[in-house]
Design a protein around this motif. Structure first.
Motif, PDB file in Angstrom:
ATOM      1  N   LEU A 119       0.827  -1.196   0.000  1.00  0.00           N
ATOM      2  CA  LEU A 119       0.000   0.000   0.000  1.00  0.00           C
ATOM      3  C   LEU A 119       0.867   1.252   0.000  1.00  0.00           C
ATOM      4  O   LEU A 119       2.036   1.220   0.388  1.00  0.00           O
ATOM      5  CB  LEU A 119      -0.904   0.013   1.232  1.00  0.00           C
ATOM      6  CG  LEU A 119      -1.888  -1.168   1.344  1.00  0.00           C
ATOM      7  CD1 LEU A 119      -2.551  -1.168   2.714  1.00  0.00           C
ATOM      8  CD2 LEU A 119      -2.928  -1.095   0.242  1.00  0.00           C
ATOM      9  N   GLU A 120       0.286   2.360  -0.411  1.00  0.00           N
ATOM     10  CA  GLU A 120       0.998   3.635  -0.393  1.00  0.00           C
ATOM     11  C   GLU A 120       0.747   4.342   0.937  1.00  0.00           C
ATOM     12  O   GLU A 120      -0.322   4.209   1.535  1.00  0.00           O
ATOM     13  CB  GLU A 120       0.530   4.510  -1.551  1.00  0.00           C
ATOM     14  CG  GLU A 120       0.894   3.960  -2.927  1.00  0.00           C
ATOM     15  CD  GLU A 120       0.503   4.909  -4.048  1.00  0.00           C
ATOM     16  OE1 GLU A 120      -0.042   5.989  -3.740  1.00  0.00           O
ATOM     17  OE2 GLU A 120       0.741   4.566  -5.215  1.00  0.00           O
ATOM     18  N   LEU A 121       1.746   5.110   1.372  1.00  0.00           N
ATOM     19  CA  LEU A 121       1.645   5.810   2.645  1.00  0.00           C
ATOM     20  C   LEU A 121       2.181   7.219   2.501  1.00  0.00           C
ATOM     21  O   LEU A 121       3.315   7.423   2.047  1.00  0.00           O
ATOM     22  CB  LEU A 121       2.453   5.062   3.717  1.00  0.00           C
ATOM     23  CG  LEU A 121       2.495   5.705   5.108  1.00  0.00           C
ATOM     24  CD1 LEU A 121       1.129   5.604   5.784  1.00  0.00           C
ATOM     25  CD2 LEU A 121       3.574   5.041   5.967  1.00  0.00           C
ATOM     26  N   LEU A 122       1.388   8.207   2.880  1.00  0.00           N
ATOM     27  CA  LEU A 122       1.877   9.573   2.970  1.00  0.00           C
ATOM     28  C   LEU A 122       2.777   9.694   4.190  1.00  0.00           C
ATOM     29  O   LEU A 122       2.502   9.106   5.242  1.00  0.00           O
ATOM     30  CB  LEU A 122       0.709  10.546   3.089  1.00  0.00           C
ATOM     31  CG  LEU A 122      -0.290  10.589   1.923  1.00  0.00           C
ATOM     32  CD1 LEU A 122      -1.409  11.570   2.235  1.00  0.00           C
ATOM     33  CD2 LEU A 122       0.407  10.943   0.619  1.00  0.00           C
ATOM     34  N   ASP A 123       3.857  10.448   4.089  1.00  0.00           N
ATOM     35  CA  ASP A 123       4.822  10.542   5.184  1.00  0.00           C
ATOM     36  C   ASP A 123       4.164  10.932   6.500  1.00  0.00           C
ATOM     37  O   ASP A 123       4.429  10.334   7.552  1.00  0.00           O
ATOM     38  CB  ASP A 123       5.919  11.550   4.837  1.00  0.00           C
ATOM     39  CG  ASP A 123       6.872  11.046   3.768  1.00  0.00           C
ATOM     40  OD1 ASP A 123       6.867   9.815   3.514  1.00  0.00           O
ATOM     41  OD2 ASP A 123       7.596  11.863   3.178  1.00  0.00           O
ATOM     42  N   ASP A 124       3.309  11.921   6.479  1.00  0.00           N
ATOM     43  CA  ASP A 124       2.679  12.408   7.703  1.00  0.00           C
ATOM     44  C   ASP A 124       1.738  11.381   8.326  1.00  0.00           C
ATOM     45  O   ASP A 124       1.482  11.422   9.535  1.00  0.00           O
ATOM     46  CB  ASP A 124       1.900  13.696   7.432  1.00  0.00           C
ATOM     47  CG  ASP A 124       2.810  14.874   7.158  1.00  0.00           C
ATOM     48  OD1 ASP A 124       4.028  14.740   7.383  1.00  0.00           O
ATOM     49  OD2 ASP A 124       2.305  15.922   6.713  1.00  0.00           O
ATOM     50  N   ASP A 125       1.234  10.453   7.528  1.00  0.00           N
ATOM     51  CA  ASP A 125       0.272   9.482   8.041  1.00  0.00           C
ATOM     52  C   ASP A 125       0.911   8.426   8.936  1.00  0.00           C
ATOM     53  O   ASP A 125       0.202   7.706   9.650  1.00  0.00           O
ATOM     54  CB  ASP A 125      -0.449   8.789   6.883  1.00  0.00           C
ATOM     55  CG  ASP A 125      -1.491   9.693   6.226  1.00  0.00           C
ATOM     56  OD1 ASP A 125      -1.802  10.749   6.809  1.00  0.00           O
ATOM     57  OD2 ASP A 125      -1.975   9.335   5.138  1.00  0.00           O
ATOM     58  N   ALA A 126       2.229   8.321   8.930  1.00  0.00           N
ATOM     59  CA  ALA A 126       2.897   7.320   9.768  1.00  0.00           C
ATOM     60  C   ALA A 126       2.711   7.595  11.257  1.00  0.00           C
ATOM     61  O   ALA A 126       2.902   6.698  12.085  1.00  0.00           O
ATOM     62  CB  ALA A 126       4.388   7.262   9.439  1.00  0.00           C
ATOM     63  N   SER A 127       2.290   8.796  11.615  1.00  0.00           N
ATOM     64  CA  SER A 127       2.121   9.157  13.027  1.00  0.00           C
ATOM     65  C   SER A 127       0.738   8.836  13.573  1.00  0.00           C
ATOM     66  O   SER A 127       0.462   9.126  14.739  1.00  0.00           O
ATOM     67  CB  SER A 127       2.404  10.651  13.215  1.00  0.00           C
ATOM     68  OG  SER A 127       1.429  11.434  12.527  1.00  0.00           O
ATOM     69  N   VAL A 128      -0.128   8.237  12.765  1.00  0.00           N
ATOM     70  CA  VAL A 128      -1.522   8.079  13.173  1.00  0.00           C
ATOM     71  C   VAL A 128      -1.679   7.236  14.444  1.00  0.00           C
ATOM     72  O   VAL A 128      -2.541   7.519  15.283  1.00  0.00           O
ATOM     73  CB  VAL A 128      -2.373   7.489  12.018  1.00  0.00           C
ATOM     74  CG1 VAL A 128      -1.960   6.053  11.693  1.00  0.00           C
ATOM     75  CG2 VAL A 128      -3.857   7.565  12.347  1.00  0.00           C
ATOM     76  N   LEU A 129      -0.863   6.212  14.626  1.00  0.00           N
ATOM     77  CA  LEU A 129      -1.019   5.350  15.798  1.00  0.00           C
ATOM     78  C   LEU A 129      -0.595   6.068  17.076  1.00  0.00           C
ATOM     79  O   LEU A 129      -1.289   5.995  18.099  1.00  0.00           O
ATOM     80  CB  LEU A 129      -0.230   4.053  15.621  1.00  0.00           C
ATOM     81  CG  LEU A 129      -0.631   3.184  14.426  1.00  0.00           C
ATOM     82  CD1 LEU A 129       0.238   1.936  14.361  1.00  0.00           C
ATOM     83  CD2 LEU A 129      -2.104   2.797  14.518  1.00  0.00           C
ATOM     84  N   GLY A 130       0.524   6.764  17.034  1.00  0.00           N
ATOM     85  CA  GLY A 130       0.957   7.512  18.203  1.00  0.00           C
ATOM     86  C   GLY A 130       0.001   8.630  18.565  1.00  0.00           C
ATOM     87  O   GLY A 130      -0.226   8.911  19.748  1.00  0.00           O
ATOM     88  N   THR A 131      -0.577   9.258  17.559  1.00  0.00           N
ATOM     89  CA  THR A 131      -1.541  10.332  17.812  1.00  0.00           C
ATOM     90  C   THR A 131      -2.815   9.793  18.455  1.00  0.00           C
ATOM     91  O   THR A 131      -3.386  10.413  19.359  1.00  0.00           O
ATOM     92  CB  THR A 131      -1.894  11.044  16.497  1.00  0.00           C
ATOM     93  OG1 THR A 131      -0.702  11.608  15.943  1.00  0.00           O
ATOM     94  CG2 THR A 131      -2.924  12.137  16.720  1.00  0.00           C
ATOM     95  N   GLY A 132      -3.244   8.617  18.022  1.00  0.00           N
ATOM     96  CA  GLY A 132      -4.494   8.062  18.528  1.00  0.00           C
ATOM     97  C   GLY A 132      -4.366   7.307  19.828  1.00  0.00           C
ATOM     98  O   GLY A 132      -5.375   7.092  20.520  1.00  0.00           O
ATOM     99  N   LEU A 133      -3.165   6.895  20.205  1.00  0.00           N
ATOM    100  CA  LEU A 133      -2.994   6.018  21.374  1.00  0.00           C
ATOM    101  C   LEU A 133      -3.656   6.527  22.653  1.00  0.00           C
ATOM    102  O   LEU A 133      -4.273   5.736  23.380  1.00  0.00           O
ATOM    103  CB  LEU A 133      -1.502   5.759  21.600  1.00  0.00           C
ATOM    104  CG  LEU A 133      -1.133   4.784  22.713  1.00  0.00           C
ATOM    105  CD1 LEU A 133       0.154   4.032  22.374  1.00  0.00           C
ATOM    106  CD2 LEU A 133      -0.942   5.507  24.050  1.00  0.00           C
ATOM    107  N   PRO A 134      -3.583   7.804  23.005  1.00  0.00           N
ATOM    108  CA  PRO A 134      -4.216   8.246  24.244  1.00  0.00           C
ATOM    109  C   PRO A 134      -5.726   8.032  24.283  1.00  0.00           C
ATOM    110  O   PRO A 134      -6.332   8.118  25.362  1.00  0.00           O
ATOM    111  CB  PRO A 134      -3.873   9.743  24.289  1.00  0.00           C
ATOM    112  CG  PRO A 134      -2.625   9.871  23.487  1.00  0.00           C
ATOM    113  CD  PRO A 134      -2.810   8.898  22.365  1.00  0.00           C
TER     114      PRO A 134
END
Length: 222
Positions: free
Chosen positions: A72-87
């Motif tokens: 799959l393709e991934l935008l660079d900024d999208d790699a942070s989605v898990l850390g952002t959502g964890l809380p």
């Protein structure tokens, strides 16, 4: 005697699988469950490669490798989605009652977590039950199944197998090292994993009845 019940956080108290799958769903609708299984297979390798890597970075790097493996393709900024959502990952419905029952029975509580201080600090507000000690991968300088969390905790509070029970969902990250160190342990096998149950002193499918089980395991170890 001070008695300690230590916990892994994500997977045991907080629904880690839901959190990871939901993060992937935001980027790749309908692919969350599939990508979760790839992620789950890769994360321990990422942690082992660079034990001092912060967990927020582990999440991002493992996501990148997962997406690459899936083609799959991934935008660079999208790699942070898990850390952002964890809380915001959900606490299991049985968590708060189980922790409260242990505190009311006189147990002190600690978290031994493969996470960063800032992320677990934000998660604690959702747990709503206070912990007396928190040891993170950032503190230990490595990730479980390394023994750093356990040794650091034991040294900090003078915990021994005589006054300590460890509770966790992960057979690999928690039950194996706790057994190696002789720490009494309760395996929370939430997903009916086919691992050897004999490695634990007790096995539960969730946290219901945990206080009674911890008392029994503690008594047997004395």
């Amino acid at each position: 005697m001070i008695r300690w019940a230590t916990f892994d956080c994500f997977g045991t108290l907080v629904d880690w699988r839901h959190g990871i799958a939901t993060g992937f769903e935001l980027l790749y609708p309908g692919r969350g469950a599939e990508l979760l299984e790839i992620y789950n297979r890769l994360e321990a390798d990422v942690q082992a490669e660079t034990p001092v890597r912060r967990y927020r970075e582990v999440l991002a790097e493992t996501l990148r490798r997962t997406v690459a493996e899936a083609g799959l393709e991934l935008l660079d900024d999208d790699a942070s989605v898990l850390g952002t959502g964890l809380p915001y990952w959900p606490v299991f419905p049985d968590t708060r009652a189980a922790l409260t029952a242990l505190r009311e029975a006189g147990w002190r509580l600690a978290l031994l977590t493969n996470c960063d201080r800032d992320l677990v600090g934000q998660t604690q507000r959702r747990l709503q039950v206070p912990f007396d000690v928190v040891v993170t991968a950032e503190d230990a300088g490595e990730y479980k199944p390394g023994h750093g969390h356990f040794r650091r905790f034991a040294a900090a509070v003078e915990a021994t197998p005589a006054n300590w029970v460890h509770v966790a969902q992960s057979h690999f990250h928690d039950m194996v090292p706790a057994q190696a160190l002789g720490i009494p342990r309760v395996w929370i096998n939430r997903h009916a994993a086919p691992h050897d149950p004999a490695i634990a002193d007790a096995v539960l499918p969730g946290l219901d009845g945990l206080a009674e089980t911890v008392e029994r395991v503690h008594a047997a170890a004395r």
